[in-house]
Scaffold this motif. Sequence first.
Motif, PDB file in Angstrom:
ATOM      1  N   ASP A   1      10.091  -3.157  -6.560  1.00 19.63           N
ATOM      2  CA  ASP A   1      11.076  -4.007  -7.567  1.00 19.63           C
ATOM      3  C   ASP A   1      10.619  -3.514  -9.093  1.00 19.63           C
ATOM      4  OD1 ASP A   1      11.835  -5.280  -5.093  1.00 19.63           O
ATOM      5  OD2 ASP A   1      10.421  -7.032  -5.441  1.00 19.63           O
ATOM      6  N   GLY A   2       9.782  -3.078  -9.198  1.00 18.90           N
ATOM      7  CA  GLY A   2       9.273  -2.615 -10.610  1.00 18.90           C
ATOM      8  C   GLY A   2       8.837  -3.896 -11.502  1.00 18.90           C
ATOM      9  N   ASP A   3       9.068  -3.770 -12.752  1.00 15.74           N
ATOM     10  CA  ASP A   3       8.529  -4.891 -13.628  1.00 15.74           C
ATOM     11  C   ASP A   3       9.584  -4.718 -14.821  1.00 15.74           C
ATOM     12  OD1 ASP A   3       7.001  -6.319 -15.788  1.00 15.74           O
ATOM     13  OD2 ASP A   3       5.398  -6.136 -14.448  1.00 15.74           O
ATOM     14  N   THR A   4       9.624  -6.039 -15.622  1.00 18.85           N
ATOM     15  CA  THR A   4      10.483  -5.872 -16.526  1.00 18.85           C
ATOM     16  C   THR A   4       9.776  -5.736 -18.132  1.00 18.85           C
ATOM     17  OG1 THR A   4      10.236  -8.297 -16.977  1.00 18.85           O
ATOM     18  CG2 THR A   4      12.225  -7.606 -15.659  1.00 18.85           C
ATOM     19  N   ALA A   5       8.598  -5.100 -17.991  1.00 22.28           N
ATOM     20  CA  ALA A   5       7.934  -5.080 -19.272  1.00 22.28           C
ATOM     21  C   ALA A   5       8.150  -3.826 -20.113  1.00 22.28           C
ATOM     22  CB  ALA A   5       6.464  -4.913 -18.816  1.00 22.28           C
TER      23      ALA A   5
ATOM     24  N   VAL B   1      -0.703   0.374  -8.696  1.00 22.93           N
ATOM     25  CA  VAL B   1       0.155   0.527  -7.289  1.00 22.93           C
ATOM     26  C   VAL B   1      -0.247   1.801  -6.659  1.00 22.93           C
ATOM     27  CG1 VAL B   1       2.484   0.898  -6.643  1.00 22.93           C
ATOM     28  CG2 VAL B   1       1.845  -0.832  -8.293  1.00 22.93           C
ATOM     29  N   SER B   2      -0.412   2.914  -6.977  1.00 20.76           N
ATOM     30  CA  SER B   2      -0.781   3.896  -6.050  1.00 20.76           C
ATOM     31  C   SER B   2      -2.055   3.726  -5.368  1.00 20.76           C
ATOM     32  CB  SER B   2      -0.983   5.203  -7.010  1.00 20.76           C
ATOM     33  OG  SER B   2      -1.375   6.317  -6.203  1.00 20.76           O
ATOM     34  N   VAL B   3      -3.055   3.109  -6.023  1.00 23.13           N
ATOM     35  CA  VAL B   3      -4.423   2.854  -5.264  1.00 23.13           C
ATOM     36  C   VAL B   3      -4.037   2.039  -4.133  1.00 23.13           C
ATOM     37  CG1 VAL B   3      -6.660   1.811  -5.246  1.00 23.13           C
ATOM     38  CG2 VAL B   3      -5.756   3.351  -7.301  1.00 23.13           C
ATOM     39  N   LEU B   4      -3.365   0.831  -4.353  1.00 22.75           N
ATOM     40  CA  LEU B   4      -3.285  -0.202  -3.270  1.00 22.75           C
ATOM     41  C   LEU B   4      -2.146   0.333  -2.269  1.00 22.75           C
ATOM     42  CD1 LEU B   4      -2.832  -3.231  -5.764  1.00 22.75           C
ATOM     43  CD2 LEU B   4      -4.802  -2.783  -4.343  1.00 22.75           C
ATOM     44  N   LEU B   5      -1.314   1.293  -2.599  1.00 28.13           N
ATOM     45  CA  LEU B   5      -0.463   1.832  -1.560  1.00 28.13           C
ATOM     46  C   LEU B   5      -1.140   2.698  -0.454  1.00 28.13           C
ATOM     47  CD1 LEU B   5       2.903   2.772  -3.453  1.00 28.13           C
ATOM     48  CD2 LEU B   5       2.664   0.769  -1.787  1.00 28.13           C
ATOM     49  N   GLY B   6      -2.163   3.214  -1.215  1.00 29.53           N
ATOM     50  CA  GLY B   6      -2.870   4.330  -0.375  1.00 29.53           C
ATOM     51  C   GLY B   6      -3.922   3.602   0.711  1.00 29.53           C
ATOM     52  N   GLN B   7      -4.167   2.201   0.393  1.00 26.82           N
ATOM     53  CA  GLN B   7      -4.813   1.514   1.451  1.00 26.82           C
ATOM     54  C   GLN B   7      -4.045   0.872   2.567  1.00 26.82           C
ATOM     55  OE1 GLN B   7      -6.680  -1.422  -1.455  1.00 26.82           O
ATOM     56  NE2 GLN B   7      -7.992   0.377  -2.219  1.00 26.82           N
TER      57      GLN B   7
ATOM     58  N   THR C   1      14.271  -1.233 -13.936  1.00 22.11           N
ATOM     59  CA  THR C   1      13.085  -1.887 -13.918  1.00 22.11           C
ATOM     60  C   THR C   1      12.116  -0.699 -14.254  1.00 22.11           C
ATOM     61  OG1 THR C   1      12.450  -2.223 -11.665  1.00 22.11           O
ATOM     62  CG2 THR C   1      13.647  -4.104 -12.903  1.00 22.11           C
ATOM     63  N   GLY C   2      10.719  -0.876 -14.414  1.00 23.48           N
ATOM     64  CA  GLY C   2       9.870   0.128 -14.347  1.00 23.48           C
ATOM     65  C   GLY C   2       8.377  -0.459 -14.436  1.00 23.48           C
ATOM     66  N   LEU C   3       7.531   0.665 -14.521  1.00 28.08           N
ATOM     67  CA  LEU C   3       6.159   0.366 -14.167  1.00 28.08           C
ATOM     68  C   LEU C   3       5.548   1.539 -15.252  1.00 28.08           C
ATOM     69  CD1 LEU C   3       5.162   0.071 -10.330  1.00 28.08           C
ATOM     70  CD2 LEU C   3       5.657  -1.726 -12.366  1.00 28.08           C
ATOM     71  N   ASP C   4       4.705   0.810 -16.065  1.00 26.61           N
ATOM     72  CA  ASP C   4       4.077   1.837 -16.977  1.00 26.61           C
ATOM     73  C   ASP C   4       2.944   2.526 -16.188  1.00 26.61           C
ATOM     74  OD1 ASP C   4       1.607   0.400 -17.030  1.00 26.61           O
ATOM     75  OD2 ASP C   4       2.032  -0.590 -18.950  1.00 26.61           O
ATOM     76  N   ALA C   5       2.336   3.689 -16.884  1.00 23.70           N
ATOM     77  CA  ALA C   5       1.357   4.618 -16.101  1.00 23.70           C
ATOM     78  C   ALA C   5       0.080   3.655 -15.550  1.00 23.70           C
ATOM     79  CB  ALA C   5       0.904   5.690 -17.109  1.00 23.70           C
ATOM     80  N   SER C   6      -0.369   2.768 -16.059  1.00 25.02           N
ATOM     81  CA  SER C   6      -1.266   1.905 -15.752  1.00 25.02           C
ATOM     82  C   SER C   6      -1.157   1.171 -14.535  1.00 25.02           C
ATOM     83  CB  SER C   6      -2.121   1.071 -16.799  1.00 25.02           C
ATOM     84  OG  SER C   6      -1.052   0.175 -17.215  1.00 25.02           O
ATOM     85  N   GLN C   7       0.263   0.602 -14.563  1.00 19.82           N
ATOM     86  CA  GLN C   7       0.603  -0.256 -13.551  1.00 19.82           C
ATOM     87  C   GLN C   7       1.030   0.636 -12.429  1.00 19.82           C
ATOM     88  OE1 GLN C   7       4.089  -1.925 -15.732  1.00 19.82           O
ATOM     89  NE2 GLN C   7       3.224  -3.944 -15.353  1.00 19.82           N
ATOM     90  N   VAL C   8       1.518   2.087 -12.518  1.00 15.53           N
ATOM     91  CA  VAL C   8       1.899   2.952 -11.647  1.00 15.53           C
ATOM     92  C   VAL C   8       0.300   3.416 -10.871  1.00 15.53           C
ATOM     93  CG1 VAL C   8       2.253   5.509 -11.104  1.00 15.53           C
ATOM     94  CG2 VAL C   8       3.891   4.005 -12.405  1.00 15.53           C
ATOM     95  N   ALA C   9      -0.729   3.352 -11.609  1.00 17.81           N
ATOM     96  CA  ALA C   9      -2.050   3.748 -11.132  1.00 17.81           C
ATOM     97  C   ALA C   9      -2.605   2.770  -9.954  1.00 17.81           C
ATOM     98  CB  ALA C   9      -2.757   4.239 -12.274  1.00 17.81           C
TER      99      ALA C   9
ATOM    100  N   ALA D   1       0.827   8.868 -10.690  1.00 18.22           N
ATOM    101  CA  ALA D   1      -0.620   8.373 -10.974  1.00 18.22           C
ATOM    102  C   ALA D   1      -1.152   9.536 -11.337  1.00 18.22           C
ATOM    103  CB  ALA D   1      -1.058   7.501 -10.012  1.00 18.22           C
ATOM    104  N   GLN D   2      -1.264  10.543 -10.920  1.00 14.79           N
ATOM    105  CA  GLN D   2      -2.122  11.951 -11.145  1.00 14.79           C
ATOM    106  C   GLN D   2      -1.508  12.374 -12.217  1.00 14.79           C
ATOM    107  OE1 GLN D   2      -1.791  13.806  -7.403  1.00 14.79           O
ATOM    108  NE2 GLN D   2      -3.752  12.936  -6.595  1.00 14.79           N
ATOM    109  N   ARG D   3      -0.312  12.384 -12.695  1.00 15.25           N
ATOM    110  CA  ARG D   3       0.257  12.877 -13.812  1.00 15.25           C
ATOM    111  C   ARG D   3       0.407  11.763 -14.973  1.00 15.25           C
ATOM    112  NH1 ARG D   3       5.432  14.892 -11.011  1.00 15.25           N
ATOM    113  NH2 ARG D   3       6.115  15.358 -13.293  1.00 15.25           N
ATOM    114  N   HIS D   4      -0.044  10.563 -14.831  1.00 11.18           N
ATOM    115  CA  HIS D   4       0.023   9.686 -15.792  1.00 11.18           C
ATOM    116  C   HIS D   4       1.500   9.203 -16.468  1.00 11.18           C
ATOM    117  CE1 HIS D   4      -4.272   9.959 -16.086  1.00 11.18           C
ATOM    118  NE2 HIS D   4      -4.254  11.340 -15.997  1.00 11.18           N
ATOM    119  N   LEU D   5       2.360   9.043 -15.253  1.00 16.95           N
ATOM    120  CA  LEU D   5       3.670   8.934 -15.562  1.00 16.95           C
ATOM    121  C   LEU D   5       4.236   7.689 -15.223  1.00 16.95           C
ATOM    122  CD1 LEU D   5       5.187  12.121 -13.856  1.00 16.95           C
ATOM    123  CD2 LEU D   5       4.741  11.748 -16.129  1.00 16.95           C
ATOM    124  N   HIS D   6       5.122   7.203 -15.832  1.00 20.27           N
ATOM    125  CA  HIS D   6       5.915   5.818 -15.743  1.00 20.27           C
ATOM    126  C   HIS D   6       6.804   6.025 -14.616  1.00 20.27           C
ATOM    127  CE1 HIS D   6       4.373   4.622 -19.441  1.00 20.27           C
ATOM    128  NE2 HIS D   6       5.426   4.744 -20.217  1.00 20.27           N
ATOM    129  N   VAL D   7       7.192   4.869 -13.982  1.00 23.19           N
ATOM    130  CA  VAL D   7       8.284   4.951 -12.956  1.00 23.19           C
ATOM    131  C   VAL D   7       9.367   3.945 -13.281  1.00 23.19           C
ATOM    132  CG1 VAL D   7       8.611   4.459 -10.414  1.00 23.19           C
ATOM    133  CG2 VAL D   7       6.502   5.589 -11.083  1.00 23.19           C
TER     134      VAL D   7
END
Length: 173
Positions: A71-75, A106-112, A96-104, A162-168
Amino acid sequence: MAVTQQLARIPEGYLAACRQAAATSPDGDPRWDPPAYDVLDLDWAPALLKRVGEVAGLEEVHLDALRRATDGDTALDLGFLNTPPHAIAPFGGVPTGLDASQVARVSVLLGQIDMPVLLTALPADEGDAASLIGQVGSVSGGLRAYLLEHFNALRHFYLDAAQRHLHVVLWWD
């Protein structure tokens, strides 16, 4: 043409350049054209993946991560991507989008998330499983394979971002 969810991994600098291009272009063209290897087409899987998480009793923190991943975010300021005639989501809602810190995060939690285990919570009958999660029609290769393929693609996409510090950036097209 079917409307499907699209995601793009984008550096902040690229967003800034698109924002600037839209501001200076006479017709608001942001020159949005992320490279194909940084774009993911999730088809219609997002709602189904979230529903599987709900049905399987996925912990709220992980379910929220799955929601944010799709869903992303509106920030992020993405209004320039929603301006005709160059809107990237002419058939869906506002990008919508997620900044690099939000992406990081989310990535950790998806990995779990253990999607194969979650899929065992669905009824064994394919039709019953589809009905329970709101799938209309059939998907090639079977529902569970479809969901697992799209979840794995989503998880890999976020891990790389997340590894490349990108937004989505997310939109429906």
